[in-house]
Design a protein around this motif. Structure first.
Motif, PDB file in Angstrom:
ATOM      1  N   SER A  15      35.833  53.132  33.333  1.00 46.10           N
ATOM      2  CA  SER A  15      37.036  53.400  32.543  1.00 46.10           C
ATOM      3  C   SER A  15      38.163  52.396  32.775  1.00 46.10           C
ATOM      4  O   SER A  15      39.236  52.548  32.207  1.00 46.10           O
ATOM      5  N   LYS A  16      37.918  51.351  33.604  1.00 49.02           N
ATOM      6  CA  LYS A  16      38.987  50.390  33.816  1.00 49.02           C
ATOM      7  C   LYS A  16      38.449  48.994  34.053  1.00 49.02           C
ATOM      8  O   LYS A  16      37.296  48.821  34.446  1.00 49.02           O
ATOM      9  N   TYR A  19      42.097  45.945  38.572  1.00 53.17           N
ATOM     10  CA  TYR A  19      42.032  46.489  39.927  1.00 53.17           C
ATOM     11  C   TYR A  19      43.049  45.775  40.819  1.00 53.17           C
ATOM     12  O   TYR A  19      43.374  44.609  40.579  1.00 53.17           O
ATOM     13  N   THR A  57      41.756  41.213  36.808  1.00 51.96           N
ATOM     14  CA  THR A  57      41.334  41.839  35.559  1.00 51.96           C
ATOM     15  C   THR A  57      40.040  41.191  35.102  1.00 51.96           C
ATOM     16  O   THR A  57      39.976  39.967  34.948  1.00 51.96           O
TER      17      THR A  57
END
Length: 79
Positions: A15-16, A19, A57
């Motif tokens: 979901s992402k 970090y 990212t």
């Protein structure tokens, strides 16, 4: 001779893509994205992430719960 910092593990999530980079649980800001080497599922990553401040990212990447970050290394300048 160069040296490196071993950064804290990142738990990847489907979901992402962004970090926080940390070392010893403290925010870590690398010299640049070019100074980061990381491996996911045994494959060294190159060109599929960017770094701004202490945030990494991953672009065009979707992770699953079985994906594992093997390591994140920050290469310091060569002496």
């Amino acid at each position: 001779m160069g040296s490196y910092d071993a950064l804290d593990d990142i738990v990847l999530s489907s979901s992402k893509t962004t970090y926080n980079l940390t070392k010893g649980n403290f925010a870590f800001e690398p010299i640049s994205a070019d100074n980061i080497i990381c491996s996911i599922n045994g494959v060294v990553q190159n060109g599929n992430f960017s770094v701004v401040g202490s945030t990494i990212t991953f672009t065009d990447t979707s992770f699953s719960s079985s994906d594992k970050m093997d390591y994140i290394l920050h290469l310091r300048t060569v002496r």
